[in-house]
Design an enzyme around this catalytic site. Structure first.
Site, mmCIF file in Angstrom:
data_model
loop_
_atom_site.group_PDB
_atom_site.id
_atom_site.type_symbol
_atom_site.label_atom_id
_atom_site.label_comp_id
_atom_site.label_asym_id
_atom_site.label_seq_id
_atom_site.Cartn_x
_atom_site.Cartn_y
_atom_site.Cartn_z
ATOM 1 N N LEU A 185 41.203 25.219 -63.240
ATOM 2 C CA LEU A 185 42.478 25.830 -63.249
ATOM 3 C C LEU A 185 43.481 25.195 -62.555
ATOM 4 C CD1 LEU A 185 41.274 29.596 -62.097
ATOM 5 C CD2 LEU A 185 41.771 28.658 -64.513
ATOM 6 N N ASP A 186 44.731 24.989 -63.034
ATOM 7 C CA ASP A 186 45.756 24.258 -62.277
ATOM 8 C C ASP A 186 45.877 24.710 -60.867
ATOM 9 O OD1 ASP A 186 46.450 23.104 -64.876
ATOM 10 O OD2 ASP A 186 48.159 24.388 -65.133
ATOM 11 N N LYS A 187 46.370 24.079 -59.996
ATOM 12 C CA LYS A 187 46.566 24.238 -58.534
ATOM 13 C C LYS A 187 47.335 25.649 -58.123
ATOM 14 C CE LYS A 187 49.062 22.964 -54.218
ATOM 15 N NZ LYS A 187 49.949 21.775 -53.844
ATOM 16 N N THR A 205 47.482 28.139 -60.568
ATOM 17 C CA THR A 205 47.052 29.324 -61.450
ATOM 18 C C THR A 205 46.024 29.811 -60.700
ATOM 19 O OG1 THR A 205 47.748 28.081 -63.582
ATOM 20 C CG2 THR A 205 45.935 29.775 -63.545
#
Length: 349
Positions: free
Chosen positions: A136-138, A140
């Protein structure tokens, strides 16, 4: 003779060989490039070239000199919100602001480091990404599944590649989406900014399903289901169809400035109430790789985005409501599965 590391590619394709080696073994890009240039990296038994793009199933052998400085994984003491755990898999809800695995700029303060602090047993085949199946993105938040053994890591990797892991995200987007949209648009690195992604004809196939869940004055709550797993996929695809994420600093396309007239004031209020991109991995479905049980795990709308939703919906009760996503019918489709285990006492403090 140095230390020999064997790696296998579990995803459909990767970036160039030197970057893959650096990421997997927690090396600097310079170190990885030197190893490849010296012939210390082979792919399927053949000396590798730095620019080679890897494919699923490729086997790499990397010979590290005895004096090579591989970064150790140190403990990082942050809460780990465990949703489900047994001896094979771990499902957790990642908070926003936490990077998943060590990388430049974040070598010791990642989710992997938090799992080291927790004492979680994870496979060591990839030094920097032990057990990581997907990311997951930082900024998100939400559900992730990790493997606790090499065998389970391979099985979950194959399941992800074969699209047998269902990942659904709750997202707040600008504007209104009147009906379900199937986005099929290839994604690649932006030609002028390596930190961004873009829809490009030369990109890798990418598919996202967007379904409206609730409509507010200036934005919609939607369900985004991944058909593929490209970097920044949901964010790029939503921007591509003209409905970027609320709070997205990279792909937001102006945010509240897109609104005019009476909607402008509401949009500005929503923007002020939004601390980060309004994207949350709310549902994760997969077949347990060892027991065969169908797992359906859920995570409610996160606390740090409650005010955003309350302002967007003009309903202050959202600040105190339990099961916000259930209230809006986000989880109306699908069934039951693995029950969430009660976290160990130290997991949440």
């Amino acid at each position: 003779m140095g230390r020999l590391h064997t790696l296998q590619v579990l995803v459909s394709s990767t970036e160039r060989l030197d970057r893959f080696v650096a990421d997997q073994l927690a090396l600097s890009r310079t170190q990885a490039a030197k190893l490849v240039g010296a012939g210390a990296v082979s792919v399927n038994g053949v000396r590798g070239r730095a620019s080679r793009a890897l494919q699923r199933g490729d086997v790499l052998c990397v010979e590290l000199p005895d004096d090579a400085a591989v970064r150790e994984l140190h403990a990082h003491h942050v809460p780990v919100d465990v949703v489900f755990e047994d001896e094979h898999v771990l499902v957790l809800s990642k908070p926003a602001g936490l990077v998943v695995h060590p990388a430049p700029g974040h070598w010791q303060d990642t989710l992997v480091n938090a799992l080291v602090a927790r004492g979680t047993a994870l496979p060591a085949t990839a030094a920097a990404r032990p057990g990581i199946v997907h990311r997951l993105d930082k900024d998100t938040s939400g559900l992730m599944v990790l493997a606790k053994t090499d065998a389970v890591h391979r099985k979950l990797g194959r399941a992800l590649q074969q699209r047998r892991i269902r990942r659904e995200y709750a997202a707040l987007v600008w504007g209104h989406i009147p009906h379900t949209v199937e986005i099929d648009a290839p994604i690649a690195r932006h030609p002028n900014d390596r930190k961004r992604m873009a829809v490009l004809a030369t990109g890798r196939p990418a598919r996202t399903r967007i379904e409206p869940v609730a409509r507010f004055d200036t934005c919609d709550l939607v369900r985004a289901t991944l058909g593929t797993g490209r970097t920044h996929q949901i964010r790029v695809h939503l921007a591509h169809i003209g409905h970027p994420l609320v709070g997205d600093p990279v792909y937001g396309a102006g945010g509240s400035k897109r609104m005019t007239g009476s909607q402008r004031a509401r949009a500005l209020a929503v923007e002020r109430a939004t601390p980060r991109q309004a994207l949350h991995a709310a549902r994760l479905g997969f077949t347990h790789p060892e027991t065969g049980e169908s797992c359906d795990l859920r995570s409610d709308w996160p606390a740090d985005l409650r005010e955003t939703l309350a302002v967007a919906s003009d309903d202050a009760s959202q600040l105190d409501r339990d099961n916000v996503l259930d209230y809006y019918g986000f989880f109306t489709h699908g069934g039951a599965g693995c029950s969430a285990t009660k976290p160990n006492p130290g997991d949440l403090d």
